[in-house]
Design a protein around this motif. Structure first.
Motif, PDB file in Angstrom:
ATOM      1  N   PHE A  43       0.865  -1.171   0.000  1.00  0.00           N
ATOM      2  CA  PHE A  43       0.000   0.000   0.000  1.00  0.00           C
ATOM      3  C   PHE A  43       0.907   1.228   0.000  1.00  0.00           C
ATOM      4  CE2 PHE A  43      -2.604  -3.274   1.882  1.00  0.00           C
ATOM      5  CZ  PHE A  43      -3.833  -3.090   1.250  1.00  0.00           C
ATOM      6  N   TYR A  44       0.642   2.154  -0.903  1.00  0.00           N
ATOM      7  CA  TYR A  44       1.435   3.372  -1.022  1.00  0.00           C
ATOM      8  C   TYR A  44       0.584   4.558  -0.586  1.00  0.00           C
ATOM      9  CZ  TYR A  44       4.624   0.468  -3.679  1.00  0.00           C
ATOM     10  OH  TYR A  44       5.497  -0.515  -4.056  1.00  0.00           O
ATOM     11  N   ARG A  45       1.252   5.658  -0.213  1.00  0.00           N
ATOM     12  CA  ARG A  45       0.530   6.827   0.272  1.00  0.00           C
ATOM     13  C   ARG A  45       0.937   8.090  -0.485  1.00  0.00           C
ATOM     14  NH1 ARG A  45       1.636   8.028   5.904  1.00  0.00           N
ATOM     15  NH2 ARG A  45       3.765   7.439   5.418  1.00  0.00           N
ATOM     16  N   LEU A  46      -0.069   8.883  -0.806  1.00  0.00           N
ATOM     17  CA  LEU A  46       0.143  10.218  -1.338  1.00  0.00           C
ATOM     18  C   LEU A  46      -0.250  11.175  -0.221  1.00  0.00           C
ATOM     19  CD1 LEU A  46       0.684  12.331  -3.554  1.00  0.00           C
ATOM     20  CD2 LEU A  46      -1.694  12.006  -4.301  1.00  0.00           C
ATOM     21  N   LEU A  47       0.733  11.894   0.312  1.00  0.00           N
ATOM     22  CA  LEU A  47       0.494  12.779   1.438  1.00  0.00           C
ATOM     23  C   LEU A  47      -0.223  14.052   0.989  1.00  0.00           C
ATOM     24  CD1 LEU A  47       3.954  12.510   3.252  1.00  0.00           C
ATOM     25  CD2 LEU A  47       1.865  11.197   3.698  1.00  0.00           C
ATOM     26  N   LYS A  48      -1.212  14.458   1.759  1.00  0.00           N
ATOM     27  CA  LYS A  48      -1.961  15.673   1.432  1.00  0.00           C
ATOM     28  C   LYS A  48      -1.098  16.916   1.571  1.00  0.00           C
ATOM     29  CE  LYS A  48      -6.488  13.757   2.278  1.00  0.00           C
ATOM     30  NZ  LYS A  48      -7.721  13.797   3.082  1.00  0.00           N
ATOM     31  N   LYS A  49      -0.013  16.847   2.323  1.00  0.00           N
ATOM     32  CA  LYS A  49       0.885  17.995   2.462  1.00  0.00           C
ATOM     33  C   LYS A  49       1.810  18.156   1.252  1.00  0.00           C
ATOM     34  CE  LYS A  49       4.566  15.748   5.096  1.00  0.00           C
ATOM     35  NZ  LYS A  49       5.304  15.746   6.362  1.00  0.00           N
ATOM     36  N   ASN A  50       1.799  17.197   0.329  1.00  0.00           N
ATOM     37  CA  ASN A  50       2.586  17.303  -0.896  1.00  0.00           C
ATOM     38  C   ASN A  50       2.091  18.530  -1.671  1.00  0.00           C
ATOM     39  OD1 ASN A  50       3.412  17.044  -3.641  1.00  0.00           O
ATOM     40  ND2 ASN A  50       3.569  14.835  -3.445  1.00  0.00           N
ATOM     41  N   PRO A  51       2.990  19.462  -2.018  1.00  0.00           N
ATOM     42  CA  PRO A  51       2.565  20.675  -2.737  1.00  0.00           C
ATOM     43  C   PRO A  51       1.835  20.378  -4.054  1.00  0.00           C
ATOM     44  CG  PRO A  51       4.859  20.851  -2.063  1.00  0.00           C
ATOM     45  CD  PRO A  51       4.420  19.450  -1.751  1.00  0.00           C
ATOM     46  N   ALA A  52       2.112  19.236  -4.658  1.00  0.00           N
ATOM     47  CA  ALA A  52       1.485  18.859  -5.926  1.00  0.00           C
ATOM     48  C   ALA A  52       0.357  17.839  -5.726  1.00  0.00           C
ATOM     49  CB  ALA A  52       2.540  18.301  -6.873  1.00  0.00           C
ATOM     50  N   TYR A  53      -0.171  17.742  -4.500  1.00  0.00           N
ATOM     51  CA  TYR A  53      -1.174  16.722  -4.147  1.00  0.00           C
ATOM     52  C   TYR A  53      -2.326  16.644  -5.156  1.00  0.00           C
ATOM     53  CZ  TYR A  53      -5.010  14.464  -1.674  1.00  0.00           C
ATOM     54  OH  TYR A  53      -6.070  13.654  -1.343  1.00  0.00           O
ATOM     55  N   ASP A  54      -2.993  17.766  -5.423  1.00  0.00           N
ATOM     56  CA  ASP A  54      -4.161  17.749  -6.314  1.00  0.00           C
ATOM     57  C   ASP A  54      -3.801  17.268  -7.719  1.00  0.00           C
ATOM     58  OD1 ASP A  54      -5.985  18.643  -4.367  1.00  0.00           O
ATOM     59  OD2 ASP A  54      -5.504  20.741  -4.781  1.00  0.00           O
ATOM     60  N   GLU A  55      -2.694  17.749  -8.232  1.00  0.00           N
ATOM     61  CA  GLU A  55      -2.253  17.366  -9.583  1.00  0.00           C
ATOM     62  C   GLU A  55      -1.886  15.879  -9.646  1.00  0.00           C
ATOM     63  OE1 GLU A  55       1.410  18.393 -12.609  1.00  0.00           O
ATOM     64  OE2 GLU A  55       0.752  19.943 -11.216  1.00  0.00           O
ATOM     65  N   VAL A  56      -1.144  15.404  -8.646  1.00  0.00           N
ATOM     66  CA  VAL A  56      -0.729  13.996  -8.628  1.00  0.00           C
ATOM     67  C   VAL A  56      -1.952  13.090  -8.473  1.00  0.00           C
ATOM     68  CG1 VAL A  56       0.632  12.239  -7.413  1.00  0.00           C
ATOM     69  CG2 VAL A  56       1.566  14.538  -7.752  1.00  0.00           C
ATOM     70  N   LEU A  57      -2.876  13.452  -7.583  1.00  0.00           N
ATOM     71  CA  LEU A  57      -4.085  12.646  -7.392  1.00  0.00           C
ATOM     72  C   LEU A  57      -4.900  12.580  -8.674  1.00  0.00           C
ATOM     73  CD1 LEU A  57      -5.832  10.965  -5.515  1.00  0.00           C
ATOM     74  CD2 LEU A  57      -6.910  13.096  -4.724  1.00  0.00           C
ATOM     75  N   LYS A  58      -5.015  13.693  -9.390  1.00  0.00           N
ATOM     76  CA  LYS A  58      -5.735  13.698 -10.671  1.00  0.00           C
ATOM     77  C   LYS A  58      -5.073  12.747 -11.667  1.00  0.00           C
ATOM     78  CE  LYS A  58      -7.303  16.741 -14.401  1.00  0.00           C
ATOM     79  NZ  LYS A  58      -7.132  15.743 -15.407  1.00  0.00           N
ATOM     80  N   ARG A  59      -3.757  12.780 -11.751  1.00  0.00           N
ATOM     81  CA  ARG A  59      -3.041  11.885 -12.670  1.00  0.00           C
ATOM     82  C   ARG A  59      -3.245  10.419 -12.286  1.00  0.00           C
ATOM     83  NH1 ARG A  59       2.572  15.254 -13.282  1.00  0.00           N
ATOM     84  NH2 ARG A  59       1.711  16.927 -14.546  1.00  0.00           N
ATOM     85  N   LEU A  60      -3.196  10.136 -10.977  1.00  0.00           N
ATOM     86  CA  LEU A  60      -3.420   8.759 -10.521  1.00  0.00           C
ATOM     87  C   LEU A  60      -4.832   8.298 -10.873  1.00  0.00           C
ATOM     88  CD1 LEU A  60      -1.685   8.982  -7.028  1.00  0.00           C
ATOM     89  CD2 LEU A  60      -0.836   7.723  -9.021  1.00  0.00           C
ATOM     90  N   ARG A  61      -5.827   9.154 -10.655  1.00  0.00           N
ATOM     91  CA  ARG A  61      -7.223   8.814 -10.989  1.00  0.00           C
ATOM     92  C   ARG A  61      -7.394   8.601 -12.486  1.00  0.00           C
ATOM     93  NH1 ARG A  61      -9.953  13.322  -7.143  1.00  0.00           N
ATOM     94  NH2 ARG A  61     -10.153  12.053  -5.247  1.00  0.00           N
ATOM     95  N   ASP A  62      -6.810   9.502 -13.280  1.00  0.00           N
ATOM     96  CA  ASP A  62      -6.899   9.369 -14.742  1.00  0.00           C
ATOM     97  C   ASP A  62      -6.258   8.066 -15.210  1.00  0.00           C
ATOM     98  OD1 ASP A  62      -8.193  11.818 -14.928  1.00  0.00           O
ATOM     99  OD2 ASP A  62      -6.431  12.906 -15.653  1.00  0.00           O
ATOM    100  N   GLY A  63      -5.086   7.750 -14.667  1.00  0.00           N
ATOM    101  CA  GLY A  63      -4.401   6.516 -15.031  1.00  0.00           C
ATOM    102  C   GLY A  63      -5.224   5.291 -14.669  1.00  0.00           C
TER     103      GLY A  63
END
Length: 87
Positions: A43-63
């Motif tokens: 299990f991997y984690r994308l931290l909400k404090k990551n400055p690029a959180y919204d962009e990275v989450l969108k890319r993960l969802r799109d993928g």
């Protein structure tokens, strides 16, 4: 551009893998979202404090939606922290 030695060391330790998102789990109030990839039982984690959180989450969802593998950037080879993702 003047990059400090510690920044260079941190970037040098990063690790990139091509991975396909199987599932994203978001829990209200959590400090991260949990991501599962087809290529790994971890299990991997994308931290909400990551400055690029919204962009990275969108890319993960799109993928995940398209079934495409992404180039996923981790803090290190052993890390479960997602730092970035791109097609």
């Amino acid at each position: 551009m003047n990059t400090s030695k510690s920044d260079k060391d941190r970037h040098a330790k990063r690790h990139q893998r091509e991975m396909t998102v199987a599932h994203i789990r978001e829990q209200e109030g959590a400090d991260s979202v949990e991501v599962v990839f087809l290529e790994s039982a971890r299990f991997y984690r994308l931290l909400k404090k990551n400055p690029a959180y919204d962009e990275v989450l969108k890319r993960l969802r799109d993928g995940m939606e398209k079934g495409h593998a992404l180039k996923v950037l981790f803090a290190s080879e052993e890390s479960d922290i997602i730092e970035g993702a791109r097609a």
